[in-house]
Design a protein around this motif. Structure first.
Motif, PDB file in Angstrom:
ATOM      1  N   UNK A  63       0.855  -1.183   0.000  1.00 10.34           N
ATOM      2  CA  UNK A  63       0.000   0.000   0.000  1.00 10.34           C
ATOM      3  C   UNK A  63       0.892   1.235   0.000  1.00 10.34           C
ATOM      4  N   UNK A  64       0.697   2.108  -0.989  1.00  8.45           N
ATOM      5  CA  UNK A  64       1.445   3.359  -1.059  1.00  8.45           C
ATOM      6  C   UNK A  64       0.468   4.515  -0.984  1.00  8.45           C
ATOM      7  N   UNK A  65       0.692   5.434  -0.052  1.00 10.87           N
ATOM      8  CA  UNK A  65      -0.236   6.542   0.152  1.00 10.87           C
ATOM      9  C   UNK A  65       0.488   7.871  -0.081  1.00 10.87           C
ATOM     10  N   UNK A  66      -0.222   8.794  -0.722  1.00  6.50           N
ATOM     11  CA  UNK A  66       0.320  10.111  -1.060  1.00  6.50           C
ATOM     12  C   UNK A  66      -0.036  11.067   0.067  1.00  6.50           C
ATOM     13  N   UNK A  67       0.935  11.341   0.950  1.00  9.29           N
ATOM     14  CA  UNK A  67       0.662  12.136   2.145  1.00  9.29           C
ATOM     15  C   UNK A  67       0.918  13.622   1.938  1.00  9.29           C
ATOM     16  N   UNK A  68       1.986  13.970   1.187  1.00 11.86           N
ATOM     17  CA  UNK A  68       2.343  15.379   1.012  1.00 11.86           C
ATOM     18  C   UNK A  68       3.183  15.489  -0.249  1.00 11.86           C
ATOM     19  N   UNK A  69       2.760  16.335  -1.167  1.00 12.58           N
ATOM     20  CA  UNK A  69       3.446  16.446  -2.449  1.00 12.58           C
ATOM     21  C   UNK A  69       4.445  17.597  -2.449  1.00 12.58           C
ATOM     22  N   UNK A 124      13.778   6.303  12.117  1.00 12.68           N
ATOM     23  CA  UNK A 124      13.501   5.365  13.206  1.00 12.68           C
ATOM     24  C   UNK A 124      12.367   4.411  12.842  1.00 12.68           C
ATOM     25  N   UNK A 125      11.343   4.941  12.185  1.00 16.26           N
ATOM     26  CA  UNK A 125      10.207   4.098  11.795  1.00 16.26           C
ATOM     27  C   UNK A 125      10.646   3.024  10.807  1.00 16.26           C
ATOM     28  N   UNK A 126      11.467   3.400   9.849  1.00 16.58           N
ATOM     29  CA  UNK A 126      11.953   2.416   8.870  1.00 16.58           C
ATOM     30  C   UNK A 126      12.818   1.358   9.553  1.00 16.58           C
ATOM     31  N   UNK A 127      13.662   1.778  10.496  1.00 20.51           N
ATOM     32  CA  UNK A 127      14.520   0.834  11.197  1.00 20.51           C
ATOM     33  C   UNK A 127      13.710  -0.099  12.097  1.00 20.51           C
ATOM     34  N   UNK A 128      12.710   0.454  12.785  1.00 20.89           N
ATOM     35  CA  UNK A 128      11.900  -0.343  13.701  1.00 20.89           C
ATOM     36  C   UNK A 128      11.112  -1.424  12.985  1.00 20.89           C
ATOM     37  N   UNK A 129      10.682  -1.149  11.766  1.00 20.65           N
ATOM     38  CA  UNK A 129       9.810  -2.091  11.046  1.00 20.65           C
ATOM     39  C   UNK A 129      10.546  -2.874   9.969  1.00 20.65           C
ATOM     40  N   UNK A 130      11.857  -2.745   9.925  1.00 16.75           N
ATOM     41  CA  UNK A 130      12.632  -3.360   8.840  1.00 16.75           C
ATOM     42  C   UNK A 130      12.446  -4.868   8.758  1.00 16.75           C
ATOM     43  N   UNK A 131      12.254  -5.523   9.895  1.00 16.90           N
ATOM     44  CA  UNK A 131      12.127  -6.974   9.915  1.00 16.90           C
ATOM     45  C   UNK A 131      10.684  -7.446   9.733  1.00 16.90           C
ATOM     46  N   UNK A 132       9.742  -6.525   9.626  1.00 16.31           N
ATOM     47  CA  UNK A 132       8.334  -6.904   9.482  1.00 16.31           C
ATOM     48  C   UNK A 132       8.092  -7.505   8.093  1.00 16.31           C
ATOM     49  N   UNK A 133       7.259  -8.521   8.054  1.00 16.18           N
ATOM     50  CA  UNK A 133       7.059  -9.278   6.810  1.00 16.18           C
ATOM     51  C   UNK A 133       5.619  -9.255   6.316  1.00 16.18           C
ATOM     52  N   UNK A 134       4.776  -8.427   6.932  1.00 15.69           N
ATOM     53  CA  UNK A 134       3.379  -8.355   6.500  1.00 15.69           C
ATOM     54  C   UNK A 134       3.184  -7.292   5.436  1.00 15.69           C
ATOM     55  N   UNK A 135       2.188  -6.453   5.617  1.00 14.91           N
ATOM     56  CA  UNK A 135       1.909  -5.374   4.668  1.00 14.91           C
ATOM     57  C   UNK A 135       3.110  -4.455   4.523  1.00 14.91           C
ATOM     58  N   UNK A 136       3.404  -4.066   3.289  1.00 14.45           N
ATOM     59  CA  UNK A 136       4.421  -3.064   3.005  1.00 14.45           C
ATOM     60  C   UNK A 136       3.716  -1.721   2.821  1.00 14.45           C
ATOM     61  N   UNK A 137       3.869  -0.828   3.795  1.00 15.79           N
ATOM     62  CA  UNK A 137       3.249   0.493   3.737  1.00 15.79           C
ATOM     63  C   UNK A 137       4.301   1.519   3.339  1.00 15.79           C
TER      64      UNK A 137
END
Length: 246
Positions: A63-69, A124-137
């Motif tokens: 899932x890719x979301x457009x938050x701020x252009x 930090x968010x990218x590092x914290x979730x790096x090992x997660x294997x479910x949804x790719x946000x």
């Protein structure tokens, strides 16, 4: 949470693996209620949570979301400052929950113009979730499709200039390796809410063969049930990629 019978139908191979969303209409939603635009942005952030939770149920892996252009800096200073504050609070609030739900978080876009506190939280968010294997946000923040291609081209040109890449080896497979989305598959479906029928500089290269769905619903009203219905409609389309029907 289930969305039967839609979820049952959508969970098969006909559903999109990667969905990208242009989340439009927060400001108008708030103004229609006599509230400031930032009220709508906060409501839109809460809607993101619902859609993220729905994705695994509906068979969506990316899932890719457009938050701020890159163009959103043209908005009032008050709105931009409010959005940046909202992004910081959102990341701090949601990251532990994303880890618990096995959601891998990435950010795309040019980070240089963002404030240092926000950049640290993104790292930090990218590092914290790096090992997660479910949804790719993937969250597009200070992102523009043309800007992304320009930045990628500069990196490619530097590699050519420094001898790491031969000009004759540059082809259609080369540039995508320099894009922000280099580790992601191209989107199968791009959704834009709020009734606007334009792509607004979003994933220009990646969406060359994506299906598009423009819907009238404003983003804060875009429920998981509506999302499921849009995915079901996607399953009825025939994707030929320039070929003819069998």
């Amino acid at each position: 949470m289930t969305y039967a019978p839609v979820a049952e139908k959508q969970s098969g191979s006909d559903g999109p693996r990667h969905v990208a969303i242009i989340m439009d209409g927060n400001g108008r939603w708030a103004q229609a209620r006599g509230r400031p635009r930032l009220y709508g942005h906060h409501a839109g952030a809460r809607r993101v949570r619902e859609i993220v939770e729905a994705c695994p149920v509906l068979g969506v892996r990316y899932l890719t979301i457009f938050a701020f252009s890159t163009e959103n800096w043209k908005r009032t200073q008050t709105e931009v400052a409010g959005l940046m504050s909202l992004f910081r609070r959102y990341i701090m609030k949601e990251m532990q929950e994303f880890v618990r739900e096995n959601v891998r978080v990435r950010f795309i876009g040019d980070r240089h113009r963002l404030d240092s506190k926000l950049r640290v939280l993104m790292d930090e968010a990218e590092a914290m979730t790096e090992a997660c294997t479910g949804l790719n946000l993937t969250i597009a923040l200070n992102y523009g499709g043309r800007d992304e291609v320009a930045r990628a081209t500069k990196r490619l040109a530097l590699d050519v200039a420094e001898g790491r890449l031969k000009p004759e080896d540059v082809d259609l497979e080369t540039l995508p390796r320099y894009l922000d989305t280099c580790v992601l598959p191209d989107p199968d479906l791009v959704i834009r809410t709020s009734g606007e029928a334009r792509i607004s500089n979003f994933l220009l290269w990646q969406s060359a063969y994506a299906e598009y769905e423009f819907i009238d619903t404003l983003w804060p009203d875009f429920t998981a049930e509506i999302f499921a219905e849009v995915l079901l409609q996607y399953g009825t389309r025939e994707r030929r990629f320039g070929a003819v029907s069998a």
